[in-house]
Design a protein around this motif. Sequence first.
Motif, PDB file in Angstrom:
ATOM      1  N   MET A 154      12.766 -13.675 -12.251  1.00 20.73           N
ATOM      2  CA  MET A 154      12.633 -13.573 -13.673  1.00 20.73           C
ATOM      3  C   MET A 154      12.261 -12.266 -14.032  1.00 20.73           C
ATOM      4  O   MET A 154      12.419 -11.846 -15.037  1.00 20.73           O
ATOM      5  N   ALA A 155      11.612 -11.501 -13.041  1.00 24.19           N
ATOM      6  CA  ALA A 155      11.225 -10.182 -13.095  1.00 24.19           C
ATOM      7  C   ALA A 155      12.015  -9.298 -12.828  1.00 24.19           C
ATOM      8  O   ALA A 155      11.756  -8.109 -12.986  1.00 24.19           O
ATOM      9  N   SER A 156      13.263  -9.521 -12.228  1.00 25.17           N
ATOM     10  CA  SER A 156      14.025  -8.542 -11.491  1.00 25.17           C
ATOM     11  C   SER A 156      14.927  -7.572 -12.544  1.00 25.17           C
ATOM     12  O   SER A 156      14.866  -6.440 -12.505  1.00 25.17           O
ATOM     13  N   ASP A 157      15.501  -8.507 -13.440  1.00 26.86           N
ATOM     14  CA  ASP A 157      16.093  -7.618 -14.356  1.00 26.86           C
ATOM     15  C   ASP A 157      15.866  -7.911 -15.849  1.00 26.86           C
ATOM     16  O   ASP A 157      16.343  -7.400 -16.547  1.00 26.86           O
ATOM     17  N   MET A 158      14.751  -8.598 -16.174  1.00 24.54           N
ATOM     18  CA  MET A 158      14.214  -8.900 -17.359  1.00 24.54           C
ATOM     19  C   MET A 158      15.181  -9.099 -18.527  1.00 24.54           C
ATOM     20  O   MET A 158      15.292  -8.348 -19.431  1.00 24.54           O
ATOM     21  N   ASN A 193      17.691 -12.988 -14.257  1.00 31.25           N
ATOM     22  CA  ASN A 193      16.617 -13.642 -15.195  1.00 31.25           C
ATOM     23  C   ASN A 193      17.051 -15.098 -15.768  1.00 31.25           C
ATOM     24  O   ASN A 193      16.435 -16.151 -15.611  1.00 31.25           O
ATOM     25  N   LYS A 194      18.304 -15.091 -16.210  1.00 31.38           N
ATOM     26  CA  LYS A 194      18.840 -16.109 -16.945  1.00 31.38           C
ATOM     27  C   LYS A 194      19.203 -17.495 -15.899  1.00 31.38           C
ATOM     28  O   LYS A 194      19.069 -18.719 -16.476  1.00 31.38           O
ATOM     29  N   SER A 214      16.007 -19.030 -15.412  1.00 33.21           N
ATOM     30  CA  SER A 214      15.540 -19.714 -16.665  1.00 33.21           C
ATOM     31  C   SER A 214      16.328 -20.990 -16.687  1.00 33.21           C
ATOM     32  O   SER A 214      15.769 -22.040 -17.003  1.00 33.21           O
ATOM     33  N   LEU A 236       8.045 -19.721 -13.666  1.00 33.31           N
ATOM     34  CA  LEU A 236       8.778 -18.808 -14.551  1.00 33.31           C
ATOM     35  C   LEU A 236       8.075 -18.107 -15.640  1.00 33.31           C
ATOM     36  O   LEU A 236       8.507 -16.846 -15.825  1.00 33.31           O
ATOM     37  N   GLY A 260       6.385 -15.054 -14.060  1.00 33.72           N
ATOM     38  CA  GLY A 260       7.401 -14.080 -13.745  1.00 33.72           C
ATOM     39  C   GLY A 260       7.685 -13.158 -14.975  1.00 33.72           C
ATOM     40  O   GLY A 260       7.900 -12.077 -14.995  1.00 33.72           O
ATOM     41  N   GLY A 261       7.568 -13.790 -16.155  1.00 30.42           N
ATOM     42  CA  GLY A 261       7.785 -13.139 -17.445  1.00 30.42           C
ATOM     43  C   GLY A 261       6.649 -12.365 -18.121  1.00 30.42           C
ATOM     44  O   GLY A 261       6.780 -11.433 -18.598  1.00 30.42           O
ATOM     45  N   THR A 264       8.691 -10.273 -22.316  1.00 30.37           N
ATOM     46  CA  THR A 264       9.001  -9.403 -21.088  1.00 30.37           C
ATOM     47  C   THR A 264       9.496  -8.026 -21.387  1.00 30.37           C
ATOM     48  O   THR A 264       9.434  -7.126 -20.668  1.00 30.37           O
TER      49      THR A 264
END
Length: 632
Positions: free
Chosen positions: A466-470, A475-476, A479, A497, A500-501, A539
């Motif tokens: 979730m935090a990797s490419d915002m 992230n998707k 999700s 999740l 992570g956001g 995020t």
Amino acid sequence: MELIDILTKDQIILNLKGTNQDDVINELVDKLAENNLTSDPVSFKKAIYKRENEISTAVGYGVAIPHAKSKSVTKPTILMGRTLHGVDYGGQHTNLIFMIAAPENASDEHLSLLSKLSTFLMSETFRAKLLVATSVDDVVNAIEDHDIPEDTESADKPDSGKYIIGITACMTGIAHTYMAAESLKEAAAKRGMKVKIQTNGANGPENQLTASDVRNADAIIVAHDVAVDTESLQGKRFVDVPVKKAISQADQLIDKALSYDIRDSSANIDISDEEEPEKKSGINFYKHIMSGVSYMIPFVVVGGIFIALSFMFGIDAANPESDQYNVFAEFFSQVGGEAAFALMVPILAGFIGFSIASKQGLAPAMIGGMIATIGGSGFLGGMIAGFVGGFSAKYIGRAFKGVPKAFQGLISVLLVPLLSTFIVGAFMFFILNTPMSLLNVFLENWLTGLTGVNAAILGALLAGMMASDMGGPINKTASAFGLAMFAANIFEPSAALMVGGMVPPLGIALATTIFKNRFTLQETEAGKASYVLGASFITEGAIPFAAADPLRIIPANIVGAAIGGAACMALDISLKAPHGGIFVIPIASSAPLLYIGCILLGSVVTCIMIGFLKKPLSEEARKKAKAMDSII
């Protein structure tokens, strides 16, 4: 005239006392009279309510802009009121109220001020600065930072004679929709081009394109992550890209759009017959899924919160045969579980189909989604049903293109939906539902059985993704997995999740507070807004920092989020509302205090890593960076 000239310090109320719409309007009108800006506050208040009765001036995002003309007003004026607890204004939860007052004989000046102010308030960072302001000076500084006079250099550029139009629409209809529109406007203005961009925001289309706009356009750009109705573009060829490309590559997109020469009628094409390279590369597949997810999210959020409210009366309080029975618990359970949750998968499938085949794809895909729900194939089955229904409708519609126009109406409302529904229905009933339902049962049993280390590893993986490419594909993907589990009534992944956001913007905000010497003065100021953005599960507050220093910020974000997510799932914390941040945690989390502790743990880890990885800046370098920013 600049905004700051008519919104002075003595016209700002940082702590409105009112608890409803009428109270805050009264406070602002009283302030107007106190400053001798109206000779008859009663008549001005009537003018305000006349405007409100036509249509509420609540514009969304926690903002309302009541405005009116009155002969009692002595000069154009703006007042600002803020209420941290929020009030119900026009049916919307509102924290910021800007009242615009103009003399009756003013030439719609209040409307131009309204437009300018609305543009400012579209910026999440700007709104956040107003919410966290501790003094009227902070408000004035925030406005001055945004209220920059137009660039005289671009104003002196000769008119190129070119007219560019476009449409922007992101998944949530909030941040990126307007960022993309502003980016395209700025790039066009620098070239001396006229520009009009329609924004399909959360409140519906704004600045809508007309038939005249389309006829006179030299270039068209459509930047979207969800389905957009392009029938109004009259079959003209347009650049079709994701929203982020319009934000980061506006100049290149304008060059590409101009190369199509759509003023030449011979160059006009049926856009359904030619796909842009972006579509062929697979981005279209992602867009269809995101379109379905964006329409499904409100059902997920409402359903989850209502179910959580039902459980507050007791685990079995919604069951009429239980000793715990409570009629309100049954009400919340029925609305949330039996209605909202039951619609989640059909809505997902239906709007995937709509994204593929417009209106013709909606019915067959939605029916396929309902069959997925009935047959037990759930979220994943609904996604597949959306694609089967959508593409069936699309290609059946193409097959009957040569039919005389007199029969086209019958084909579109009867033949296409009938045949495509038969195809998707048969596929789901005879082929997909049985194996997909078995897979879902296996997955649910596996996740339900996860404890201790195994649960922590999954939590770390989901939150880290979730935090990797915002907002990007990683992230998707995370999700989508969380939403699939949510649809299966497994709520622990949703909790990880959201951690992570929330961790990236909160961790960065902490770092800008504790390690100020690692950031420029402008970054330190932006860090204040990140507290509010992070707490609200936005995020995007971390993106500017990650873009400026990706090699240090992104690893810190991932590690902090992963640790917070691991702790969250190891403690078996669930969350029955996958969106909303701090506002839903108290009622939707199984352990609110522990959950907040996990978020804080991850944020502190991110903060410490940033402090360790980033080198301190000299005071001279910080001031130089501020000076460069002011020039830019």
